[in-house]
Design a protein around this motif. Structure first.
Motif, PDB file in Angstrom:
ATOM      1  N   ILE A  89     -17.836  -6.847  -1.592  1.00 42.02           N
ATOM      2  CA  ILE A  89     -16.670  -7.167  -2.417  1.00 42.02           C
ATOM      3  C   ILE A  89     -16.572  -6.112  -3.340  1.00 42.02           C
ATOM      4  CG2 ILE A  89     -16.335  -8.672  -4.557  1.00 42.02           C
ATOM      5  CD1 ILE A  89     -18.124 -11.060  -3.125  1.00 42.02           C
ATOM      6  N   GLY A  90     -17.552  -5.428  -3.777  1.00 44.03           N
ATOM      7  CA  GLY A  90     -17.398  -4.277  -4.505  1.00 44.03           C
ATOM      8  C   GLY A  90     -16.298  -3.066  -3.860  1.00 44.03           C
ATOM      9  N   ILE A  91     -16.634  -3.012  -2.441  1.00 40.81           N
ATOM     10  CA  ILE A  91     -16.081  -2.061  -1.798  1.00 40.81           C
ATOM     11  C   ILE A  91     -14.624  -2.425  -1.502  1.00 40.81           C
ATOM     12  CG2 ILE A  91     -15.983  -0.909   0.495  1.00 40.81           C
ATOM     13  CD1 ILE A  91     -18.896  -0.886   0.366  1.00 40.81           C
ATOM     14  N   ALA A  92     -14.520  -3.776  -1.353  1.00 42.14           N
ATOM     15  CA  ALA A  92     -13.232  -4.126  -0.989  1.00 42.14           C
ATOM     16  C   ALA A  92     -12.343  -3.953  -2.182  1.00 42.14           C
ATOM     17  CB  ALA A  92     -13.395  -5.839  -0.633  1.00 42.14           C
ATOM     18  N   MET A  93     -12.849  -4.472  -3.471  1.00 43.14           N
ATOM     19  CA  MET A  93     -12.058  -4.178  -4.533  1.00 43.14           C
ATOM     20  C   MET A  93     -11.891  -2.525  -5.036  1.00 43.14           C
ATOM     21  SD  MET A  93     -11.695  -7.535  -5.963  1.00 43.14           S
ATOM     22  CE  MET A  93     -11.041  -7.060  -7.069  1.00 43.14           C
ATOM     23  N   LEU A  94     -12.619  -1.995  -4.671  1.00 38.54           N
ATOM     24  CA  LEU A  94     -12.471  -0.465  -4.747  1.00 38.54           C
ATOM     25  C   LEU A  94     -11.573  -0.084  -3.810  1.00 38.54           C
ATOM     26  CD1 LEU A  94     -13.398   1.847  -6.255  1.00 38.54           C
ATOM     27  CD2 LEU A  94     -14.909   2.486  -4.538  1.00 38.54           C
ATOM     28  N   SER A  95     -11.451  -0.688  -2.416  1.00 38.64           N
ATOM     29  CA  SER A  95     -10.316  -0.099  -1.679  1.00 38.64           C
ATOM     30  C   SER A  95      -8.949  -0.747  -2.275  1.00 38.64           C
ATOM     31  CB  SER A  95     -10.677  -0.658  -0.479  1.00 38.64           C
ATOM     32  OG  SER A  95     -11.835  -0.164   0.227  1.00 38.64           O
ATOM     33  N   GLU A  96      -8.902  -1.924  -2.577  1.00 38.43           N
ATOM     34  CA  GLU A  96      -7.672  -2.382  -3.020  1.00 38.43           C
ATOM     35  C   GLU A  96      -7.092  -1.590  -4.393  1.00 38.43           C
ATOM     36  OE1 GLU A  96      -4.627  -5.118  -3.096  1.00 38.43           O
ATOM     37  OE2 GLU A  96      -6.274  -4.893  -1.781  1.00 38.43           O
ATOM     38  N   MET A  97      -7.916  -1.216  -5.056  1.00 37.48           N
ATOM     39  CA  MET A  97      -7.496  -0.101  -6.409  1.00 37.48           C
ATOM     40  C   MET A  97      -6.938   0.934  -5.803  1.00 37.48           C
ATOM     41  SD  MET A  97     -10.660  -0.422  -8.756  1.00 37.48           S
ATOM     42  CE  MET A  97      -9.973   0.486  -9.872  1.00 37.48           C
ATOM     43  N   PHE A  98      -7.546   1.491  -4.817  1.00 38.50           N
ATOM     44  CA  PHE A  98      -6.767   2.844  -4.141  1.00 38.50           C
ATOM     45  C   PHE A  98      -5.702   2.826  -3.374  1.00 38.50           C
ATOM     46  CE2 PHE A  98     -10.933   4.573  -5.053  1.00 38.50           C
ATOM     47  CZ  PHE A  98     -10.632   5.522  -5.793  1.00 38.50           C
ATOM     48  N   ASP A  99      -5.305   1.464  -2.837  1.00 40.00           N
ATOM     49  CA  ASP A  99      -4.264   1.016  -1.910  1.00 40.00           C
ATOM     50  C   ASP A  99      -3.638  -0.383  -2.171  1.00 40.00           C
ATOM     51  OD1 ASP A  99      -2.603   0.917   0.088  1.00 40.00           O
ATOM     52  OD2 ASP A  99      -3.683   0.579   1.586  1.00 40.00           O
ATOM     53  N   ARG A 100      -2.994  -0.509  -3.321  1.00 36.64           N
ATOM     54  CA  ARG A 100      -2.712  -1.807  -3.940  1.00 36.64           C
ATOM     55  C   ARG A 100      -1.309  -2.076  -3.060  1.00 36.64           C
ATOM     56  NH1 ARG A 100      -2.563  -6.200  -5.649  1.00 36.64           N
ATOM     57  NH2 ARG A 100      -2.564  -6.773  -7.870  1.00 36.64           N
ATOM     58  N   ARG A 101      -1.227  -3.439  -2.720  1.00 43.92           N
ATOM     59  CA  ARG A 101      -0.433  -4.061  -1.966  1.00 43.92           C
ATOM     60  C   ARG A 101       0.069  -5.300  -2.631  1.00 43.92           C
ATOM     61  NH1 ARG A 101      -1.890  -3.171   4.297  1.00 43.92           N
ATOM     62  NH2 ARG A 101      -2.185  -0.823   4.244  1.00 43.92           N
ATOM     63  N   VAL A 102       1.367  -5.853  -2.237  1.00 44.26           N
ATOM     64  CA  VAL A 102       2.044  -6.981  -2.772  1.00 44.26           C
ATOM     65  C   VAL A 102       1.412  -8.237  -1.888  1.00 44.26           C
ATOM     66  CG1 VAL A 102       4.119  -8.486  -3.386  1.00 44.26           C
ATOM     67  CG2 VAL A 102       3.939  -5.967  -3.587  1.00 44.26           C
ATOM     68  N   ARG A 103       0.744  -9.109  -2.312  1.00 41.40           N
ATOM     69  CA  ARG A 103       0.269 -10.119  -1.467  1.00 41.40           C
ATOM     70  C   ARG A 103       0.716 -11.622  -2.238  1.00 41.40           C
ATOM     71  NH1 ARG A 103      -3.362  -7.568   1.592  1.00 41.40           N
ATOM     72  NH2 ARG A 103      -4.274  -5.684   0.654  1.00 41.40           N
ATOM     73  N   SER A 104       1.513 -11.755  -3.330  1.00 43.59           N
ATOM     74  CA  SER A 104       1.825 -13.020  -3.611  1.00 43.59           C
ATOM     75  C   SER A 104       3.122 -12.724  -4.375  1.00 43.59           C
ATOM     76  CB  SER A 104       0.652 -13.814  -4.083  1.00 43.59           C
ATOM     77  OG  SER A 104       0.283 -12.851  -5.544  1.00 43.59           O
ATOM     78  N   GLU A 105       3.843 -13.986  -4.659  1.00 41.73           N
ATOM     79  CA  GLU A 105       4.928 -13.779  -5.634  1.00 41.73           C
ATOM     80  C   GLU A 105       4.686 -13.315  -6.887  1.00 41.73           C
ATOM     81  OE1 GLU A 105       3.843 -16.457  -3.936  1.00 41.73           O
ATOM     82  OE2 GLU A 105       5.099 -17.477  -2.908  1.00 41.73           O
ATOM     83  N   SER A 106       3.517 -13.751  -7.324  1.00 48.26           N
ATOM     84  CA  SER A 106       3.255 -13.134  -9.042  1.00 48.26           C
ATOM     85  C   SER A 106       2.990 -11.618  -8.644  1.00 48.26           C
ATOM     86  CB  SER A 106       1.812 -13.806  -9.225  1.00 48.26           C
ATOM     87  OG  SER A 106       0.966 -13.704  -8.366  1.00 48.26           O
ATOM     88  N   ASP A 107       2.477 -10.928  -7.659  1.00 48.77           N
ATOM     89  CA  ASP A 107       2.379  -9.735  -7.520  1.00 48.77           C
ATOM     90  C   ASP A 107       3.685  -8.946  -7.547  1.00 48.77           C
ATOM     91  OD1 ASP A 107      -0.405  -9.962  -7.103  1.00 48.77           O
ATOM     92  OD2 ASP A 107      -0.420  -9.724  -5.285  1.00 48.77           O
ATOM     93  N   LEU A 108       4.673  -9.462  -6.550  1.00 50.18           N
ATOM     94  CA  LEU A 108       6.108  -8.917  -6.613  1.00 50.18           C
ATOM     95  C   LEU A 108       6.642  -8.940  -8.138  1.00 50.18           C
ATOM     96  CD1 LEU A 108       8.381  -7.644  -4.944  1.00 50.18           C
ATOM     97  CD2 LEU A 108       8.928 -10.132  -4.443  1.00 50.18           C
TER      98      LEU A 108
END
Length: 468
Positions: free
Chosen positions: A413-432
């Motif tokens: 989970i930590g590596i996943a969250m760290l990867s998300e921080m370096f490669d942030r993507r839009v995954r929902s209406e709230s993100d957009l």
């Protein structure tokens, strides 16, 4: 970030999470299988704690028991006990151990110290909760060696507890012996001083002598009071006798004087009768007159004798009173002297009693410490000796696997969250909405429709427009 976004991120990065989890579990399982098996042998000791100080003999309160147990734990895990275990098992004499020591330290230091430190690291001492039991455990790759070392630690600990108890007793015995000699010298000096004082003053029993002299003093005081009363009476009679002897009670009470007075009265009566009948020159009258003169002279003589006797009696009483007064003064001085001697002897007796009491107490303590110093009985008993374990205590494969699942999940989970921080993507209406800062009017679902388990798939447009 809300919980929905967190779940979307985990769903998008699930490959990273699963890969990390698999790698962690596989590595843990591999390491657990490759690690050598370790066996733990344990022995139980019971503390028969008395808590008696070797010098004073005072029992320590029970509130100090936790501190006592902590002290025993430190003693068991001390380097001194570990060195004794090394010597008992003769570990320093093994050539394999010496070669391993040379490889590890390059020949620096001593083999015994190196082995003692290794044994200390694998030793575990745990006191039982709310009891006087200590559990001594040792881990090794050989079960027989683990049991031997655990029993050796228990045995050497029992020996060192005896030594720690006996050594203070021996020192206390030496101290008490020196003090006992000094106290004996003080007692002999006090006894010699008392004996010398009794010999110099000729005292056998000062209390009995003082009682006799006190009784004599009281007797002399009573005699002096009586003599003084008699002297006062005799002095009064002497004064009366000297003033008017004929009217003195002593003269009047004298039978001779009374007889002379009666005879004189009779002769004077006879003389008066003859004077009436005969003349003064008549022989009978002359004879009666001579008899009256003789009786009067005798009466005066007896009166003088009685007066003189009263004076002599007063002088005797005065001399007796003076003698009694002098004897009373001498007796008072003697009684005071005896009192001073008794006080001085009481001081000497008190010094001797104090010296005797101190000597007796020291003799009792030195006897007790000598007995305790020669005792080889330990306050520790082996409750359960260590035996060679059948099952290894480590590594624990199941426990390590469970822990690796938890650790791998958290790491993934930590590596996943760290990867998300370096490669942030839009995954929902709230993100957009958050990134573009504009409201979302509609969303298009590009996912193909799900097929039913039974029957033909439902026809649907390749895209779906959903108004927000």
């Amino acid at each position: 970030m809300n919980f929905a976004q967190f779940l979307l991120i985990l769903q998008a990065r699930k490959k990273i999470v699963l890969l990390t989890l698999l790698v962690t579990v596989a590595a843990t399982l591999l390491v657990s299988l490759l690690l050598p098996k370790t066996y733990e042998a344990s022995t139980s000791l019971v503390m028969n704690y008395k808590g008696v100080d070797p010098l004073t003999g005072m029992a320590l309160p029970g509130q100090l028991m936790p501190g006592y147990m902590a002290t025993q734990v430190d003693i068991i895990g001390s380097k001194n006990v570990a060195l004794r275990v090394v010597d008992q098992l003769k570990l320093a004499e093994s050539r394999a151990v010496i070669e391993q020591f040379n490889e590890s330290t390059g020949g620096k230091g001593a083999v015994r110290d190196w082995l003692a430190e290794l044994l200390q690291k694998k030793l575990d001492v745990v006191p039982a909760r709310e009891s006087s039991v200590l559990n001594v455990s040792f881990k090794a790759s050989d079960p027989q060696f683990a049991a031997a070392v655990a029993n050796a630690f228990a045995e050497e600990y029992m020996k060192i507890t005896v030594q720690l108890k006996v050594d203070p007793m021996k020192k206390a015995t030496t101290y008490f012996n020196s003090q006992l000699k000094l106290l004996r010298d003080n007692l002999e000096a006090a006894q010699a001083k008392l004996s010398k004082y009794q010999q110099e003053h000729g005292i056998v029993s000062v209390d009995n002598r003082l009682d006799v002299e006190s009784m004599r003093l009281n007797d002399l005081s009573a005699q002096l009071v009586q003599a003084q009363a008699q002297l006062m009476e005799a002095t009064s009679r002497q004064s009366v006798a000297r003033g008017s002897g004929s009217s003195s009670p002593d003269v009047t009470a004298s039978p001779v004087v009374q007889n002379l007075r009666v005879n004189l009265a009779q002769q004077e009566s006879k003389l008066a009768e003859l004077g009436q009948r005969l003349g003064r020159n008549h022989p009978q009258y002359q004879s009666a007159s001579a008899e009256v003169a003789r009786l009067r002279a005798g009466l005066n003589e007896q009166t003088a004798l009685v007066t003189s006797s009263v004076s002599n009696n007063a002088n005797v009483f005065a001399q007796r009173e003076a003698a009694l007064r002098s004897a009373l003064a001498e007796q008072k001085a003697k009684v005071l002297q005896l009192n001073r001697q008794r006080d001085e002897m009481n001081v000497l007796n008190k010094d001797m009693e104090i010296a005797q009491r101190a000597f007796d107490q020291a003799a009792q303590r030195v006897s007790q410490t000598r007995i305790e110093g020669g005792s080889d009985q330990s306050d520790v008993s082996v409750l359960n000796p260590a035996v060679a374990p059948i099952e290894p205590s480590g590594p624990r494969v199941l426990l390590n696997t469970v822990l690796s699942l938890l650790l791998g999940s958290m790491l993934g989970i930590g590596i996943a969250m760290l990867s998300e921080m370096f490669d942030r993507r839009v995954r929902s209406e709230s993100d957009l909405a958050e990134v573009a800062r504009i409201p979302v009017l509609a969303t298009i679902d590009w996912n193909p429709p799900r097929q039913r388990r039974f029957g033909l798939p439902r026809l649907q447009a390749p895209q779906q427009l959903r108004l927000s």
